[in-house]
Design an enzyme around this catalytic site. Sequence first.
Site, PDB file in Angstrom:
ATOM      1  N   LYS A 107      19.603  23.194 -41.721  1.00 13.94           N
ATOM      2  CA  LYS A 107      20.894  23.502 -42.347  1.00 13.94           C
ATOM      3  C   LYS A 107      20.928  23.020 -43.797  1.00 13.94           C
ATOM      4  O   LYS A 107      21.497  23.677 -44.678  1.00 13.94           O
ATOM      5  CB  LYS A 107      22.019  22.873 -41.534  1.00 13.94           C
ATOM      6  N   ILE A 126      33.028  26.608 -39.485  1.00 15.57           N
ATOM      7  CA  ILE A 126      33.578  26.273 -40.807  1.00 15.57           C
ATOM      8  C   ILE A 126      33.166  27.330 -41.826  1.00 15.57           C
ATOM      9  O   ILE A 126      31.980  27.566 -42.032  1.00 15.57           O
ATOM     10  CB  ILE A 126      33.077  24.903 -41.290  1.00 15.57           C
ATOM     11  N   GLY A 167      28.789  25.849 -37.824  1.00 21.21           N
ATOM     12  CA  GLY A 167      29.534  26.677 -36.868  1.00 21.21           C
ATOM     13  C   GLY A 167      30.700  27.444 -37.441  1.00 21.21           C
ATOM     14  O   GLY A 167      30.522  28.363 -38.244  1.00 21.21           O
TER      15      GLY A 167
END
EC number: 1.1.1.3
Lengths: 436, 436
Positions: free
Chosen positions: B209, B140, B138
């Site tokens: 991810k 970061i 997100g």
Amino acid sequence: MSSTRSVRLALLGCGTVGSEVVRLLHEQAADLTARIGAPLELAGIAVRRLGRERGDLPVDPSLFTTDALSLIKRDDVDVVIEVVGGIEPARSWLIESLRAGKSVVTANKALLAEDGGTLHAAAAEGGADLYYEASVAGAIPLLRPLRESLHGDRVTQVTGIVNGTTNFILSSMAATGAGFDEALEEATELGYAEADPTADVEGFDAAAKAAILASLAFHTRVTAADVFREGMTGVTAGDMASAKEMGCTIKLLCIAQRGSGVEGDTVSVRVHPAMIPLSHPLAGVGDAFNAVFVEAEAAGPLMFYGRGAGGRPTASAVLGDIVAAARNKLTGTRAPSESNYASLAVRPIGESMTRYHISLDVAERPGVLATVAGVFAQHEVSIATVRQSGREDDAKLVIVTHSAPDAALAATVEALSRLDIVRSIASVLRVEGGAG
Amino acid sequence: MSSTRSVRLALLGCGTVGSEVVRLLHEQAADLTARIGAPLELAGIAVRRLGRERGDLPVDPSLFTTDALSLIKRDDVDVVIEVVGGIEPARSWLIESLRAGKSVVTANKALLAEDGGTLHAAAAEGGADLYYEASVAGAIPLLRPLRESLHGDRVTQVTGIVNGTTNFILSSMAATGAGFDEALEEATELGYAEADPTADVEGFDAAAKAAILASLAFHTRVTAADVFREGMTGVTAGDMASAKEMGCTIKLLCIAQRGSGVEGDTVSVRVHPAMIPLSHPLAGVGDAFNAVFVEAEAAGPLMFYGRGAGGRPTASAVLGDIVAAARNKLTGTRAPSESNYASLAVRPIGESMTRYHISLDVAERPGVLATVAGVFAQHEVSIATVRQSGREDDAKLVIVTHSAPDAALAATVEALSRLDIVRSIASVLRVEGGAG
């Protein structure tokens, strides 16, 4: 520039960081070439004195020179890397380089914090890149995220542990109960503190970094002179014990805040020791590690953690910047230039909202607490907790306030010091990172 | 493109993230214009159905369209922002956009992990930028540091908590002693888990991810299919209690490691629940927060922490990418393209070195421990600790191994399950982040 030729580097300085830069350029040569699309090549290395033993460096000894200026003026130099430190002659060298269109990668926090505007202007004039990731928080990729990733957001506060020496000392005091002198001695023995630790323990190093962080975070220009600075030599074993009782620890923090005043938005930047709750993400940052906590309106809280010093970690940040500068040279592009359109006024420390932890030696007699509490009330400072210990001639009052302007808190302490019943003010520490 | 005109955006999708993108574009308009050097302007917003209430969005209702393809084909669109998710039609839209030279900003982790190569190829073909900071962790800033800041270093391992839902569930189990079902129910009630939590709790989201992170960290191409994946639905309250006894907690980790095999350098990427020591920086990452721990040869350990999900934090990352893409459009430059020169082979899970925490229900009779220990010895797995509890018909053995290849550990568990004296294997969990 054709991508078949190499990108040529002038390295200014070959101390702890510089020699690691040389080593990494050698060790990672194949990867760097693949990532950039052309090899990097050292055109020369400027040092203060020739003849120092550098035999372990994987580099042609004929590259060393004491004539930095001639080196950076050479036509075949594309990128100048400065790891000398200090204001002069580094500033003259970098201005000369940037104006001549040579991109600069520097780790020089003092220069950037004192005169970053001049460097940025020279970069704009010469159409060159100015990169300085290594100047703050060593290896931690922090400036690029602030310069680029968060550009769609509004940063409201940056709170950082940006000096490894003082964090080592304070972590050691917290762990062992040692006093400042003892912990400093240990840090010196282990190589975490320099022979003259003034720049670290008095907060000058952190203040320079705070100025750089605030400039990037808030799109304005902040210099070291704008930073309120208080060192951490006054932090005692008693303060650390008191912090523990409150569920806190003590860190040397740099705090940059965006705020709004009657004349528009402002920024305040300060460096001082502060108690922070153990539950705060920065409380767990031990040893000589650095970490920077960033709060942004949309992103929420972010933290960046890693090694803030040391030759190799710092060289990692320098190399990252070299890759970026070299790529831009090859593709004829430039990094985003300085963003200082916001031109925020700097708010004086007196207007910063904070909390105080005040430790007083008082005479133990009826009415003492009432008198002391009265002083807080006069200054419109609200008390959060009071702890009283000891008896008779040796009583101690520890008072923690709610959030108030620093000027009101400082005036309260001043007024307390003038009370007969207050024998001495043992310590005053700010409390940050929790509810006000 | 002249800097007096605006940079025009096509937004595909207007759900949780998309609507926050619209809001931020409006709220930050003045700052964004100053940072970019030209205003951003929404050319259109593609949605699945018109007529849904979007009255609270600060945007001209005539911008909404159900015809995404016509929108992205418009000549006046410079940057396409995709927050629809899923493989199709997102893939076709983005390939079309990139080939036409339109830069793309996307948060689509599934698409990037499944078919990132095709998107990167389309970007190269069209000379366009492909940004996807919001696809992992997100808000970061993580991908830009990996793509750029660490390019002068060699990343050896990336260990991350990249799924907020499962971190909320595991943090809750650790704090309250609740079981998985109870904690999942709480997460669902509080909006941290979706009605169908499969993608989160079975690790599909984290695996996508992990593939993206591994590709960037190691300059190679890793797809979701290359990632070993094990969900966290089997983690019990008993496992969490056992972790606590060992000074550990349990997190769903993604782990990407660079290694070397007989045929050269390799990469291994896996997602599974694991015990980690409370002293590990990732252990303190609570609630729905994300954090990614990166180890690099020169930089040492680094950690990036923040909100991994939610409309506004994700929109912050999208906006940062929009600013970068818009700046590049205005200056006619491009972001660094995909770096996958390393072409590392993917190592199977069996070759990964890890430790196992094995909980066995055994018959309590003489010689049990000797028999069990013999099985470990046969597989050349060394035992670190054994704890035995209960008596007679209800004895339990908890064994933690030293580091060994996952294949040997799995074979050990398989052999144990065939022993008469082993009534059942209550749980098997990997142990990471500590000394082997």
